[in-house]
Design a protein around this motif. Structure first.
Motif, PDB file in Angstrom:
ATOM      1  N   PHE A  26       0.770  -1.092   0.074  1.00 11.29           N
ATOM      2  CA  PHE A  26       0.001  -0.016  -0.057  1.00 11.29           C
ATOM      3  C   PHE A  26       0.957   1.259   0.041  1.00 11.29           C
ATOM      4  N   PHE A  27       1.962   1.190   1.007  1.00 13.66           N
ATOM      5  CA  PHE A  27       2.581   2.619   0.958  1.00 13.66           C
ATOM      6  C   PHE A  27       3.545   2.832  -0.162  1.00 13.66           C
ATOM      7  N   GLU A  28       3.976   1.578  -0.943  1.00 12.54           N
ATOM      8  CA  GLU A  28       4.765   1.662  -1.933  1.00 12.54           C
ATOM      9  C   GLU A  28       4.084   2.235  -3.222  1.00 12.54           C
ATOM     10  N   HIS A  29       2.807   1.998  -3.160  1.00 17.45           N
ATOM     11  CA  HIS A  29       2.006   2.613  -4.432  1.00 17.45           C
ATOM     12  C   HIS A  29       1.167   3.736  -3.870  1.00 17.45           C
ATOM     13  N   LEU A  30       1.319   4.453  -2.618  1.00 15.61           N
ATOM     14  CA  LEU A  30       0.663   5.615  -2.253  1.00 15.61           C
ATOM     15  C   LEU A  30       1.518   6.938  -2.477  1.00 15.61           C
ATOM     16  N   ASP A  31       1.358   7.085  -4.002  1.00 19.97           N
ATOM     17  CA  ASP A  31       2.248   8.278  -4.444  1.00 19.97           C
ATOM     18  C   ASP A  31       1.384   9.486  -4.327  1.00 19.97           C
ATOM     19  N   ASN A  32       1.932  10.493  -4.860  1.00 17.30           N
ATOM     20  CA  ASN A  32       1.212  11.853  -4.607  1.00 17.30           C
ATOM     21  C   ASN A  32      -0.187  12.055  -5.565  1.00 17.30           C
ATOM     22  N   THR A  33      -0.247  11.363  -6.420  1.00 16.91           N
ATOM     23  CA  THR A  33      -1.562  11.378  -7.166  1.00 16.91           C
ATOM     24  C   THR A  33      -2.560  10.577  -6.365  1.00 16.91           C
ATOM     25  N   ALA A  34      -2.124   9.456  -5.655  1.00 12.43           N
ATOM     26  CA  ALA A  34      -3.290   8.620  -4.886  1.00 12.43           C
ATOM     27  C   ALA A  34      -3.668   9.494  -3.658  1.00 12.43           C
ATOM     28  N   ILE A  35      -2.514  10.058  -2.962  1.00 12.26           N
ATOM     29  CA  ILE A  35      -2.933  10.948  -1.722  1.00 12.26           C
ATOM     30  C   ILE A  35      -3.924  12.049  -2.261  1.00 12.26           C
ATOM     31  N   PHE A  36      -3.775  12.814  -3.558  1.00 12.70           N
ATOM     32  CA  PHE A  36      -4.441  13.861  -3.990  1.00 12.70           C
ATOM     33  C   PHE A  36      -6.209  13.357  -4.323  1.00 12.70           C
ATOM     34  N   SER A  37      -5.931  12.100  -4.762  1.00  9.37           N
ATOM     35  CA  SER A  37      -7.254  11.389  -5.154  1.00  9.37           C
ATOM     36  C   SER A  37      -8.095  11.214  -3.822  1.00  9.37           C
ATOM     37  N   ILE A  38      -7.406  10.530  -3.045  1.00  5.77           N
ATOM     38  CA  ILE A  38      -8.177  10.196  -1.776  1.00  5.77           C
ATOM     39  C   ILE A  38      -8.771  11.596  -1.015  1.00  5.77           C
ATOM     40  N   LEU A  39      -7.821  12.450  -0.855  1.00  7.74           N
ATOM     41  CA  LEU A  39      -8.248  13.717  -0.375  1.00  7.74           C
ATOM     42  C   LEU A  39      -9.407  14.461  -0.872  1.00  7.74           C
ATOM     43  N   PHE A  40      -9.124  14.418  -2.205  1.00  3.27           N
ATOM     44  CA  PHE A  40     -10.376  15.249  -3.027  1.00  3.27           C
ATOM     45  C   PHE A  40     -11.600  14.684  -2.908  1.00  3.27           C
ATOM     46  N   GLN A  41     -11.663  13.267  -2.724  1.00  2.00           N
ATOM     47  CA  GLN A  41     -12.883  12.551  -2.662  1.00  2.00           C
ATOM     48  C   GLN A  41     -13.507  12.635  -1.151  1.00  2.00           C
ATOM     49  N   VAL A  42     -12.565  12.612  -0.256  1.00  2.00           N
ATOM     50  CA  VAL A  42     -13.126  12.897   1.093  1.00  2.00           C
ATOM     51  C   VAL A  42     -13.444  13.985   1.425  1.00  2.00           C
ATOM     52  N   TYR A  43     -13.050  15.184   1.044  1.00  2.86           N
ATOM     53  CA  TYR A  43     -13.093  16.480   1.752  1.00  2.86           C
ATOM     54  C   TYR A  43     -14.046  17.193   0.668  1.00  2.86           C
ATOM     55  N   PRO A  44     -13.639  17.767  -0.632  1.00  3.78           N
ATOM     56  CA  PRO A  44     -14.353  18.639  -1.227  1.00  3.78           C
ATOM     57  C   PRO A  44     -15.745  17.832  -1.736  1.00  3.78           C
ATOM     58  N   THR A  45     -15.472  16.473  -2.233  1.00  2.31           N
ATOM     59  CA  THR A  45     -16.613  15.798  -2.879  1.00  2.31           C
ATOM     60  C   THR A  45     -17.624  15.383  -1.682  1.00  2.31           C
ATOM     61  N   THR A  46     -17.064  14.671  -0.873  1.00  4.72           N
ATOM     62  CA  THR A  46     -18.201  14.124  -0.022  1.00  4.72           C
ATOM     63  C   THR A  46     -18.599  15.010   1.444  1.00  4.72           C
ATOM     64  N   LEU A  47     -17.551  15.377   2.032  1.00  7.40           N
ATOM     65  CA  LEU A  47     -17.842  15.959   3.385  1.00  7.40           C
ATOM     66  C   LEU A  47     -18.542  17.485   2.980  1.00  7.40           C
ATOM     67  N   PHE A  48     -17.611  18.069   2.401  1.00  9.98           N
ATOM     68  CA  PHE A  48     -17.842  19.589   1.961  1.00  9.98           C
ATOM     69  C   PHE A  48     -19.199  19.551   1.040  1.00  9.98           C
ATOM     70  N   GLY A  49     -19.085  18.595  -0.202  1.00  4.79           N
ATOM     71  CA  GLY A  49     -20.234  18.791  -1.099  1.00  4.79           C
ATOM     72  C   GLY A  49     -21.257  18.467  -0.626  1.00  4.79           C
ATOM     73  N   TYR A  50     -21.527  17.336   0.327  1.00  3.72           N
ATOM     74  CA  TYR A  50     -23.048  17.224   0.765  1.00  3.72           C
ATOM     75  C   TYR A  50     -23.417  18.025   1.763  1.00  3.72           C
ATOM     76  N   TRP A  51     -22.476  18.689   2.471  1.00  4.08           N
ATOM     77  CA  TRP A  51     -22.974  19.470   3.527  1.00  4.08           C
ATOM     78  C   TRP A  51     -23.553  20.752   3.043  1.00  4.08           C
ATOM     79  N   VAL A  52     -22.878  21.321   1.857  1.00  5.97           N
ATOM     80  CA  VAL A  52     -23.298  22.392   1.254  1.00  5.97           C
ATOM     81  C   VAL A  52     -24.640  22.160   0.618  1.00  5.97           C
ATOM     82  N   TRP A  53     -24.902  21.039  -0.204  1.00  2.61           N
ATOM     83  CA  TRP A  53     -25.855  20.773  -0.997  1.00  2.61           C
ATOM     84  C   TRP A  53     -27.152  20.660  -0.195  1.00  2.61           C
TER      85      TRP A  53
END
Length: 293
Positions: free
Chosen positions: A199-226
């Motif tokens: 897991f950590f071997e494949h956890l590059d910057n792109t993967a970290i960005f993808s996870i954080l984008f899905q968590v905060y802007p998409t799910t938590l912020f998005g559904y809260w605002v909507w």
């Protein structure tokens, strides 16, 4: 709707549309089930320790967590992994609106009128065009998986209505804790222990960005605002803006992955978005034009 809130709603649909491309970026490094599992693990932790449990039965929270995390986004990630482009995934997922109508008729005894049946027929034409796409952006197994995800999304809509909760942010946070474990189990059964040991071997910057984008802007912020917008304004003022999600989804896939947007995809998009308009607002339009149904 105030201009500030309108622009905020546009921003959320943009985030939700681009999110499909962000998922695809994450899949270049991580297993689809691991990617989705990390998303919902961070959606719940550490917030669950600070946010009060919503006043609904645990059966609704658990079922929603399984369907939303595993049945919807786990399967969407798998569908994109198996060859459906990010743009086409965002479009195909809109079939959840029509599946919801059918499920509401079965479980909530809501009437399925002629306009909704007409809308479904239009959407089927759009799906037929999608199946005919030959540029490599749609695979049969990927298409089936995204349709399964759309069905899961429809069931989550029924659960929310049955649960009757108004605090959907709290509901989302608590439900998310039930998504990661089955997703990680699926990752183990499909790929073996290597998805964890590497897991950590494949956890590059792109993967970290993808996870954080899905968590905060998409799910938590998005559904809260909507959900705040839905409480602040009539549903009829907010819901139509969500029709922009597949448009932004296709645009995101075009600019990030250079997905070809030919005539067939434009026609399919037009048919499905038109079907969504008829499904959601056909009755109101009819009554305004003719005065009776």
């Amino acid at each position: 709707m105030k201009e500030k809130d309108f622009l905020l709603a546009i921003l959320i649909t943009f985030i939700w549309g681009v999110n499909f491309s962000v998922i695809k970026l994450g899949l270049t490094s991580l297993d689809p089930f691991i990617l989705s599992g990390m998303r919902f693990l961070l959606c719940s932790l550490p917030l669950i320790f600070f946010i009060k449990k919503p006043n609904v039965s645990m059966k609704y929270i658990i079922t929603y967590g399984l369907l939303f995390g595993v049945g919807l986004w786990g399967i969407v990630s798998l569908g994109i992994y198996f060859g459906v482009s990010a743009g086409m995934a965002s479009l195909i997922l809109q079939f959840s609106a029509f599946f919801t109508v059918i499920l509401a008729g079965l479980f909530l005894k809501e009437e399925i009128d002629i306009l909704k049946k007409f809308a479904f027929a239009i959407a089927i034409l759009g799906l037929t065009l999608i199946i005919s796409v030959t540029d490599g952006s749609v695979t049969f197994i990927g298409l089936v998986l995204i349709l399964v995800a759309a069905l899961s999304l429809s069931f989550t809509n029924i659960i929310v209505k049955k649960a009757g909760t108004k605090n959907l942010f709290s509901f989302m946070v608590w439900a998310s804790i039930f998504s990661p474990l089955p997703l990680f189990v699926l990752a183990f059964f499909t790929q073996g222990e290597i998805v964890f040991t590497s897991f950590f071997e494949h956890l590059d910057n792109t993967a970290i960005f993808s996870i954080l984008f899905q968590v905060y802007p998409t799910t938590l912020f998005g559904y809260w605002v909507w959900n705040n917008l839905l409480h602040k304004y009539p549903v009829s003022s907010v819901a139509p803006i969500s029709l922009l999600v597949p448009i932004f989804g296709l645009m995101g896939s075009y600019f990030i992955f250079h997905e070809q947007i030919g005539l067939i995809k434009i026609l399919a998009s037009f048919l499905i978005v038109s079907a969504l308009v008829v499904n959601s607002f056909g009755e109101k339009i009819y009554l305004k034009l003719y005065g009776e149904k």
